[in-house]
Scaffold this motif. Structure first.
Motif, PDB file in Angstrom:
ATOM      1  N   GLY A 277       3.363  12.433  -0.951  1.00  0.00           N
ATOM      2  CA  GLY A 277       4.295  11.736  -0.075  1.00  0.00           C
ATOM      3  C   GLY A 277       5.371  12.615   0.519  1.00  0.00           C
ATOM      4  O   GLY A 277       5.950  13.465  -0.166  1.00  0.00           O
ATOM      5  N   ARG A 278       5.642  12.373   1.793  1.00  0.00           N
ATOM      6  CA  ARG A 278       6.693  13.110   2.485  1.00  0.00           C
ATOM      7  C   ARG A 278       8.054  12.850   1.848  1.00  0.00           C
ATOM      8  O   ARG A 278       8.864  13.768   1.687  1.00  0.00           O
ATOM      9  CB  ARG A 278       6.704  12.700   3.972  1.00  0.00           C
ATOM     10  CG  ARG A 278       7.750  13.426   4.807  1.00  0.00           C
ATOM     11  CD  ARG A 278       7.697  12.978   6.260  1.00  0.00           C
ATOM     12  NE  ARG A 278       8.759  13.574   7.046  1.00  0.00           N
ATOM     13  CZ  ARG A 278       8.680  14.771   7.621  1.00  0.00           C
ATOM     14  NH1 ARG A 278       7.586  15.476   7.496  1.00  0.00           N
ATOM     15  NH2 ARG A 278       9.701  15.259   8.315  1.00  0.00           N
ATOM     16  N   HIS A 279       8.314  11.589   1.494  1.00  0.00           N
ATOM     17  CA  HIS A 279       9.602  11.267   0.876  1.00  0.00           C
ATOM     18  C   HIS A 279       9.752  11.972  -0.469  1.00  0.00           C
ATOM     19  O   HIS A 279      10.848  12.398  -0.832  1.00  0.00           O
ATOM     20  CB  HIS A 279       9.753   9.759   0.714  1.00  0.00           C
ATOM     21  CG  HIS A 279       8.764   9.116  -0.205  1.00  0.00           C
ATOM     22  ND1 HIS A 279       7.416   9.137   0.020  1.00  0.00           N
ATOM     23  CD2 HIS A 279       8.935   8.451  -1.376  1.00  0.00           C
ATOM     24  CE1 HIS A 279       6.793   8.497  -0.957  1.00  0.00           C
ATOM     25  NE2 HIS A 279       7.683   8.080  -1.816  1.00  0.00           N
ATOM     26  N   LYS A 339       6.800   1.420   3.123  1.00  0.00           N
ATOM     27  CA  LYS A 339       6.511   2.300   4.257  1.00  0.00           C
ATOM     28  C   LYS A 339       6.390   3.749   3.780  1.00  0.00           C
ATOM     29  O   LYS A 339       5.460   4.467   4.176  1.00  0.00           O
ATOM     30  CB  LYS A 339       7.618   2.172   5.308  1.00  0.00           C
ATOM     31  CG  LYS A 339       7.397   3.011   6.560  1.00  0.00           C
ATOM     32  CD  LYS A 339       8.476   2.733   7.596  1.00  0.00           C
ATOM     33  CE  LYS A 339       9.793   3.335   7.194  1.00  0.00           C
ATOM     34  NZ  LYS A 339      10.811   3.253   8.283  1.00  0.00           N
ATOM     35  N   SER A 340       7.295   4.179   2.922  1.00  0.00           N
ATOM     36  CA  SER A 340       7.228   5.536   2.385  1.00  0.00           C
ATOM     37  C   SER A 340       5.959   5.742   1.561  1.00  0.00           C
ATOM     38  O   SER A 340       5.321   6.793   1.639  1.00  0.00           O
ATOM     39  CB  SER A 340       8.457   5.820   1.508  1.00  0.00           C
ATOM     40  OG  SER A 340       9.636   5.826   2.270  1.00  0.00           O
ATOM     41  N   SER A 343       2.880   5.994   3.859  1.00  0.00           N
ATOM     42  CA  SER A 343       2.867   7.253   4.610  1.00  0.00           C
ATOM     43  C   SER A 343       2.518   8.451   3.732  1.00  0.00           C
ATOM     44  O   SER A 343       2.325   9.555   4.230  1.00  0.00           O
ATOM     45  CB  SER A 343       4.219   7.479   5.289  1.00  0.00           C
ATOM     46  OG  SER A 343       5.241   7.677   4.334  1.00  0.00           O
ATOM     47  N   SER A 344       2.420   8.223   2.413  1.00  0.00           N
ATOM     48  CA  SER A 344       2.088   9.305   1.490  1.00  0.00           C
ATOM     49  C   SER A 344       0.602   9.632   1.483  1.00  0.00           C
ATOM     50  O   SER A 344       0.203  10.668   0.956  1.00  0.00           O
ATOM     51  CB  SER A 344       2.512   8.921   0.062  1.00  0.00           C
ATOM     52  OG  SER A 344       3.891   8.681  -0.012  1.00  0.00           O
ATOM     53  N   GLU A 346      -3.316   9.711   3.448  1.00  0.00           N
ATOM     54  CA  GLU A 346      -4.169   9.661   4.630  1.00  0.00           C
ATOM     55  C   GLU A 346      -5.559   9.139   4.271  1.00  0.00           C
ATOM     56  O   GLU A 346      -6.403   8.936   5.132  1.00  0.00           O
ATOM     57  CB  GLU A 346      -4.279  11.051   5.263  1.00  0.00           C
ATOM     58  CG  GLU A 346      -2.944  11.564   5.790  1.00  0.00           C
ATOM     59  CD  GLU A 346      -3.045  12.946   6.398  1.00  0.00           C
ATOM     60  OE1 GLU A 346      -4.163  13.523   6.366  1.00  0.00           O
ATOM     61  OE2 GLU A 346      -2.019  13.453   6.885  1.00  0.00           O
ATOM     62  N   HIS A 368       2.218   1.990   9.781  1.00  0.00           N
ATOM     63  CA  HIS A 368       1.703   2.691   8.601  1.00  0.00           C
ATOM     64  C   HIS A 368       0.499   1.979   7.979  1.00  0.00           C
ATOM     65  O   HIS A 368       0.044   2.371   6.900  1.00  0.00           O
ATOM     66  CB  HIS A 368       2.820   2.839   7.565  1.00  0.00           C
ATOM     67  CG  HIS A 368       4.029   3.532   8.096  1.00  0.00           C
ATOM     68  ND1 HIS A 368       4.157   4.907   8.124  1.00  0.00           N
ATOM     69  CD2 HIS A 368       5.152   3.029   8.681  1.00  0.00           C
ATOM     70  CE1 HIS A 368       5.315   5.221   8.673  1.00  0.00           C
ATOM     71  NE2 HIS A 368       5.934   4.109   9.014  1.00  0.00           N
ATOM     72  N   THR A 370      -2.481   1.811   9.405  1.00  0.00           N
ATOM     73  CA  THR A 370      -3.692   2.261  10.091  1.00  0.00           C
ATOM     74  C   THR A 370      -4.793   2.698   9.134  1.00  0.00           C
ATOM     75  O   THR A 370      -5.978   2.564   9.455  1.00  0.00           O
ATOM     76  CB  THR A 370      -3.357   3.421  11.047  1.00  0.00           C
ATOM     77  OG1 THR A 370      -2.650   4.436  10.316  1.00  0.00           O
ATOM     78  CG2 THR A 370      -2.490   2.935  12.201  1.00  0.00           C
ATOM     79  N   HIS A 371      -4.441   3.249   7.982  1.00  0.00           N
ATOM     80  CA  HIS A 371      -5.465   3.677   7.038  1.00  0.00           C
ATOM     81  C   HIS A 371      -5.638   2.693   5.873  1.00  0.00           C
ATOM     82  O   HIS A 371      -6.289   3.007   4.883  1.00  0.00           O
ATOM     83  CB  HIS A 371      -5.160   5.085   6.498  1.00  0.00           C
ATOM     84  CG  HIS A 371      -3.835   5.203   5.820  1.00  0.00           C
ATOM     85  ND1 HIS A 371      -2.677   5.371   6.522  1.00  0.00           N
ATOM     86  CD2 HIS A 371      -3.479   5.174   4.516  1.00  0.00           C
ATOM     87  CE1 HIS A 371      -1.658   5.445   5.696  1.00  0.00           C
ATOM     88  NE2 HIS A 371      -2.126   5.323   4.460  1.00  0.00           N
TER      89      HIS A 371
END
Length: 449
Positions: A277-279, A339-340, A343-344, A346, A368, A370-371
Motif C-alpha cells: 500500500g502507498r499509504h 480507499k487506502s 489502492s494498495s 492491483e 478504486h 476498478t480491480h
C-alpha cells in the motif's frame, strides 16, 4: 521518575477515569498531590473508583457537577474523550486553571526521551513499526499512548537510557502545555473529529501541538506531499525532515518506484518491503527516518522492513490459502481508510464490506473499485453497499449474514492470485462490540478454511 516532587501539595481534579484517568490519579497521589476524582459513571460497578477510594482518594461519581471547582484546584487532568464543551472544563478555563491530558503528565515525569507520532491515519502502524526497528536495534524502546498502553504508567517506569515511542491523538495533544518530543512524526492531515474540535482549524492546531515546543535540537518528520500539513508546520522551530512519495529528493527521506532515498542517496530497495500500500509506504518512510535519526543501523531497518506485515486489524496479512491472500483491515471504519486499502492492490480483489449504517456516501471509493471483481456486503449497509457496487459495474455481488458465510462465499468466488480483503468502510457496532472483535471473527473464519 523525573522530578517526583513537582506535584507535591498541588490540588488536582482528575476528570474522567478509564485507563488514563486511573493512571493519572495514582501517579499524582503517589507524587504527593491532593486528588479529587470525578467520573460520570455511577459508582456501582466502577472498579477504578473503588480502588482509588481504598487508597483514601476522594471520588465523586454519577456526573460532572460545575460546583466541583469550588474546591480550589491548581490543575485539571481530563480524560482525552471529554470535550472542551463540558461545563466543568469550560469553567476551569474561565478561571485560568490549566487543563491537561495525561500525556502532559507523562512527558513531565519521563526520564526517557519521547518520540511522538500523530496524524489522521497511519499512527498505529508507524508507531508499531518504529518500535520494532528500535527494539531490534537495541535502543530499549517502550511503547505508549493512544496505542493502548497508558503513557503515564510507562513514563513512571522509564529510565534515561530508554526511549518512549508514543502514539498521540488530537484529543490528547489538545491538552498539552510543555510536551516536547525529541522526534515528532506527523503522518498526514485530513478533516476528522470535527464534532469534538468544532472546526478543521481547531483540529489541525491540536495536531500541531506535537511540535509547538520543539527547538532546533529536535526533529519534525512530516508529510511533504500534503499542502494542508505544510501550512501548519511553518510555525515549528524543529529541524525539518520531510518525507515524500513524489520521487527522489535531496532532503529528508523519499521514494520512487525502485528505491527509498535518505538525503538523496539510495538507502533501501522497495522490493524488500513486505507491507503493501502507498499509504503504508508513507508510514514506512516516517518510521525509517526516525530510526536513522536514532542511529539504527541499515541492516536492522532492512530486516524489519522485509518481515513486518502490519498491525492487527490494519491491513494485516492473515494467511495465504491455495494462492488466495487474505487481509484483515477491520480498522477501516470509514471510506477514506477503505480507499487506502483498495489502492494498495492491483490484483483482482474480493471485497468484504459494510456495517453500521450512518447514512454516509460510498462515492469516494468509486475510482478504486476498478480491480474489485466481487463484493460481499455485510451488516446494516449491505443493501446500500451492493447498490453502490452494482453502479460501479461489478456483476458478482452477494450479501452475508455472518463472517463465516462471507469467507465461505469469498473463497468460493476466488481464484489463485486473488486478494480477499475485509475493509468495511463502516463502523462495526451493528454486529460487533468493536472493530477488533470484527477482525478477530474474520481471522477465525479464515483459519477454519
Amino acid at each position: 521518575m523525573k522530578n517526583p516532587d513537582q506535584f507535591s501539595g498541588m490540588k488536582v481534579l482528575v476528570l474522567g477515569l478509564a485507563k488514563s484517568g486511573f493512571a493519572a490519579a495514582n501517579m499524582l497521589h503517589e507524587a504527593g498531590a491532593e486528588i479529587v476524582v470525578n467520573d460520570a459513571s455511577p459508582e456501582e460497578g466502577n472498579q477504578e473508583a473503588h480502588l482509588l477510594k481504598e487508597k483514601g482518594i476522594e471520588v465523586i461519581c454519577g456526573g460532572h457537577p460545575p460546583e466541583i471547582l469550588e474546591f480550589g484546584f491548581d490543575l485539571v487532568v481530563k480524560n482525552p474523550g471529554i470535550p472542551y464543551s463540558n461545563i466543568v472544563i469550560e469553567k476551569a478555563i474561565q478561571k485560568g486553571i490549566p487543563v491537561w491530558t495525561e500525556v502532559e503528565l507523562a512527558y513531565r515525569i519521563s526520564e526517557a526521551p519521547v518520540i511522538a507520532v500523530t496524524g489522521s491515519n497511519g499512527k498505529t502502524t508507524t508507531t508499531t513499526l518504529l518500535f520494532h526497528i528500535l527494539n531490534i536495534g537495541g535502543k530499549k524502546p517502550l511503547i505508549a499512548g493512544n496505542i493502548g498502553t497508558v503513557a503515564t504508567s510507562v513514563a513512571q517506569e522509564a529510565h534515561s537510557d530508554q526511549l518512549i515511542v508514543m502514539e498521540v491523538s488530537s484529543f490528547q495533544l489538545a491538552g498539552t502545555e510543555m510536551f516536547k518530543p525529541h522526534i515528532a512524526i506527523w503522518t498526514n492531515l485530513y478533516d476528522a473529529h470535527l464534532d469534538y474540535h468544532g472546526s478543521p482549524e481547531a483540529y489541525a492546531q491540536a495536531k500541531a501541538n506535537i511540535t509547538k515546543n520543539q527547538t532546533a535540537e529536535d526533529y519534525l518528520i512530516y508529510n511533504a506531499d500534503q499542502p494542508e500539513l505544510l501550512e501548519h508546520r511553518k510555525d515549528s522551530h524543529a529541524t525539518m525532515v520531510p518525507f515524500s512519495l513524489s520521487g527522489r529528493t535531496e532532503s529528508g527521506i523519499s521514494a520512487d518506484e525502485q528505491f527509498i532515498y535518505w538525503k538523496g542517496e539510495p538507502y533501501a530497495e522497495r522490493a524488500m518491503i513486505k507491507l503493501p500500500g502507498r499509504h503504508n509506504l508513507e508510514n514506512i518512510l516516517a518510521a525509517t527516518a526516525a530510526a536513522i535519526l536514532m542511529d539504527c543501523d541499515k541492516e536492522t531497518v532492512e530486516d524489519v522492513l522485509s518481515s513486518f506485515t502490519g498491525v492487527r486489524h490494519r491491513m494485516q496479512f492473515v494467511k495465504e490459502i491455495k494462492g488466495r491472500k487474505f487481509y484483515n483491515d477491520s480498522k477501516a471504519t470509514n471510506t477514506l481508510a477503505t480507499k487506502s486499502a483498495l489502492s494498495s492492490f492491483e490484483l483482482p480483489t474480493i471485497l468484504i464490506a459494510g456495517g453500521l449504517d450512518r447514512g454516509h456516501s460510498f462515492e469516494e471509493l468509486r475510482p478504486h473499485m476498478t480491480h474489485v471483481k466481487s463484493v460481499i456486503a455485510v451488516g446494516e449497509t449491505a443493501e446500500r453497499f451492493n447498490e453502490f457496487a452494482s453502479s460501479c459495474g461489478i456483476s458478482q455481488i452477494t450479501a452475508a449474514g455472518t463472517m463465516d458465510d462471507a469467507i465461505q462465499q469469498a473463497y468460493g468466488q476466488s481464484e489463485p492470485g486473488d486478494v480477499i480483503l475485509l475493509s468495511p468502510a463502516c463502523a462495526s457496532w451493528d454486529q460487533y462490540k468493536n472493530f477488533e472483535q470484527r477482525g478477530d471473527a474474520f481471522i477465525e473464519a479464515v483459519m477454519k478454511l
